[in-house]
Structures are given as structure tokens and as C-alpha cells.
Design an enzyme around this catalytic site. Structure first.
Site, PDB file in Angstrom:
ATOM      1  N   GLY A 172       6.986  -1.879   5.779  1.00 26.01           N
ATOM      2  CA  GLY A 172       6.338  -1.089   6.813  1.00 26.01           C
ATOM      3  C   GLY A 172       4.833  -1.141   6.655  1.00 26.01           C
ATOM      4  N   VAL A 202       6.087  -0.528   1.370  1.00 24.02           N
ATOM      5  CA  VAL A 202       5.137   0.071   2.314  1.00 24.02           C
ATOM      6  C   VAL A 202       3.750  -0.496   2.035  1.00 24.02           C
ATOM      7  CG1 VAL A 202       4.002   2.188   3.087  1.00 24.02           C
ATOM      8  CG2 VAL A 202       6.462   2.197   2.593  1.00 24.02           C
ATOM      9  N   LYS A 203       3.092  -0.928   3.104  1.00 22.64           N
ATOM     10  CA  LYS A 203       1.705  -1.385   3.014  1.00 22.64           C
ATOM     11  C   LYS A 203       0.826  -0.361   3.713  1.00 22.64           C
ATOM     12  CE  LYS A 203      -1.430  -5.089   4.530  1.00 22.64           C
ATOM     13  NZ  LYS A 203      -1.526  -6.434   5.150  1.00 22.64           N
ATOM     14  N   THR A 204      -0.145   0.164   2.989  1.00 28.78           N
ATOM     15  CA  THR A 204      -1.022   1.163   3.571  1.00 28.78           C
ATOM     16  C   THR A 204      -2.409   1.028   2.961  1.00 28.78           C
ATOM     17  OG1 THR A 204      -1.161   3.513   4.192  1.00 28.78           O
ATOM     18  CG2 THR A 204      -0.501   3.020   1.917  1.00 28.78           C
ATOM     19  N   ASP A 250      -1.948  -6.413  -0.757  1.00 30.87           N
ATOM     20  CA  ASP A 250      -1.688  -7.425   0.266  1.00 30.87           C
ATOM     21  C   ASP A 250      -3.024  -7.699   0.936  1.00 30.87           C
ATOM     22  OD1 ASP A 250      -0.462  -9.208   1.953  1.00 30.87           O
ATOM     23  OD2 ASP A 250       0.336  -7.689   3.309  1.00 30.87           O
TER      24      ASP A 250
END
Length: 292
Positions: A172, A202-204, A250
Site C-alpha cells: 500500500g 506499507v510505503k509511506t 523505497d
């Protein structure tokens, strides 16, 4: 075919050693099936538990932004330094050699560009992830946007259904809503919504109080690099995120817009996997840059 004339009775049953019931090395993934765990183990280093992902999916929103004018010249030569590559099907097919053995996190949603209202996305066909040999699939959630929140969450939930069907992890990617501040409260909510809807990753964005974002998210969290920063600041960003419990980065622009992308990848890996401090990472960057 078995030789029926020489069937030997089994003797080594390890009766004094119980079967291993140890959990998987990444949080929140132990109850997943074998295929998903295997794909996650390609993405996340099994010693450090972290990942250095190289993102170059920016073009589906921005077009040929700086550093991505020629993916075959700018990105293909440095994929070997990444643990995982994140891109769109078009650029991977056209510009990344098929001999590349790095796991692929496939950008699986597509939609509007920066020229119009963003985040009106749809999913590509699920068969594409299989054809692309994806180790993970990524889609964006626009939490806090009146017009697109429900659409992107529905897309994401559908993608998780697909991932569950084939044993493919889903990442996500949190977008920042216009009405939401870039703070730990918002990112905690957005990251948790991803996990609640079945994200394996999760990428945030990193922010002050990031340890709370990680703590309330029961699956690995990786940070986005965001806009280009001076190399030392980018390494400080990586270091601070890892200290707060992030499972990697990332990064895109902070790598491919660097004056020495391969050296920057090495420096980021040093911080993420080897625990280098930012200044030590910068020294490694300068050394690798001068060696090139």
C-alpha cells in the site's frame, strides 16, 4: 522412477528434535502462505530484515522527469545494487533486461497524471502480475481525498484479493490528502488503513514521531524518499527511519537524480542493512563515487 529392488526403510527421523515452529522473520507475515512468504523473503534481506527498493514508477504520473529520461541508460545499470525494483509494466518490459533477477514490485494501478486531478486510478489486469513475474504488487491509497479515497481503497482491497489468490504480497502506497497534514497522526491512519485492508507492506513518508507510525502498523513499513535531497540529508532520512523501526526504503529521486546513483545505492544499503551512521554512509558514497 523409484528402484523397487532397493527400497530402504527410513531411519533418520530426528526423534530427539521437535519440528521447528519458529515464526517468520518479518512482522505480521507469519500466518501468510508459503508463496507469499517466499516472495517477501526475496524482497527483504533475511539478515537485516530490511530492503532497499529502487522506485522508478514516477513516469506514469510525471512523464520523463529528470533522471528517468532513458530508463535503459539511467536505471537498468543500477538495478543490481537494489534488493527490489519498483516500476510499471511498460518500462520494465521495454527497458529492464530479462536477465535481471531482482524481485519486481509491480506498479499495478494507473490513472490520471499531474496535468489533471490525480488519483483517479484503476487496476491493470491481474494476469499482468503473473506475466511480469511480480514478487509484489503496489497500489496507492488516497486517504483524506473526498473524491478519490473510496475509489482507491476499493482498488486496493480488490488488489489484495488478487494477491491472496496467487500468493503475491501487496504494498500500500500512501498518498497525502489535501486536507491532511504530513504528520504522524495522518501517516499512522493512512498506514493502518493499508494494513487493515490486507497490505503485506506499507510505503509511506517519514515524519517526526515516525516510531508511532511503525508501531501501529502490523506489517513491514518502508519509507518513500520524496523529493531530491542533498546526499547527507537523504542518508539521515534513511537512518532516522530505520532507527524508528522502518523495514527499509523505497527510493527513487534521491538515487537516480544523484550525481553518482550507484554510489548512492551503496551508501543507502550501508545505512539500511549494515547500520552505518549518516556520516559513514556519506564517506562510503564519496569512496564509491571516486572509484567509478
Amino acid at each position: 522412477m523409484a528402484d523397487t529392488d532397493d527400497i530402504r526403510e527410513g531411519a533418520s527421523f530426528g526423534l530427539n528434535k521437535p519440528a521447528s515452529t519458529e515464526g517468520f522473520y518479518l512482522k505480521g507475515i507469519n500466518n501468510s502462505d508459503w508463496g507469499l512468504k517466499n516472495r517477501m523473503s526475496r524482497i527483504f534481506n533475511q539478515k537485516s530484515g530490511n530492503s532497499v527498493m529502487l522506485a522508478f514508477d514516477h513516469g506514469f504520473l510525471m512523464g520523463p522527469t529528470s533522471g528517468l529520461e532513458r530508463v535503459d541508460l539511467n536505471i537498468a545499470p543500477i538495478v543490481e545494487y537494489a534488493d527490489c525494483i519498483m516500476g510499471t509494466r511498460g518500462m520494465i518490459r521495454s527497458s529492464i533486461p530479462t536477465g535481471c533477477t531482482k524481485p519486481v514490485c509491480l506498479r499495478t494501478d494507473t490513472g490520471t497524471t499531474i496535468l489533471t486531478e490525480m488519483n483517479h486510478n484503476v487496476l491493470i489486469a491481474e494476469e499482468e502480475a503473473i506475466r511480469m513475474n511480480a514478487s509484489a504488487m503496489a497500489a496507492m491509497l488516497s486517504v483524506g481525498e473526498d473524491e478519490t479515497e473510496h475509489k482507491t481503497i476499493a482498488n486496493f482491497s480488490r488488489l489484495v484479493d488478487i494477491g491472496s489468490k496467487y500468493g503475491i504480497p501487496v504494498m500500500g502506497v500512501t498518498a497525502v490528502g489535501k486536507k491532511m497534514a504530513r504528520d504522524a497522526r495522518y501517516f499512522s491512519m493512512a498506514a493502518r488503513v493499508c494494513a487493515e485492508n490486507g497490505a503485506s507492506i506499507v510505503k509511506t513518508y517519514y515524519t517526526e514521531g515516525f516510531e508511532k507510525v511503525v508501531a501501529c502498523t502490523p506489517v513491514p513499513v518502508v519509507i518513500a524518499g520524496g523529493k531530491k535531497l542533498p546526499e547527507l540529508e537523504a542518508l539521515e532520512l534513511c537512518y532516522n527511519a530505520i532507527q524508528c523501526g522502518a523495514a527499509g526504503v523505497d527510493m527513487g529521486r534521491n538515487v537516480f537524480q544523484s550525481e553518482a546513483p550507484a554510489a548512492m545505492m551503496a551508501a543507502v544499503a550501508g545505512v539500511v542493512h549494515d547500520g552505518l551512521k549518516p556520516a559513514e554512509g556519506l564517506d562510503l558514497f564519496e569512496t564509491k563515487k571516486n572509484e567509478a
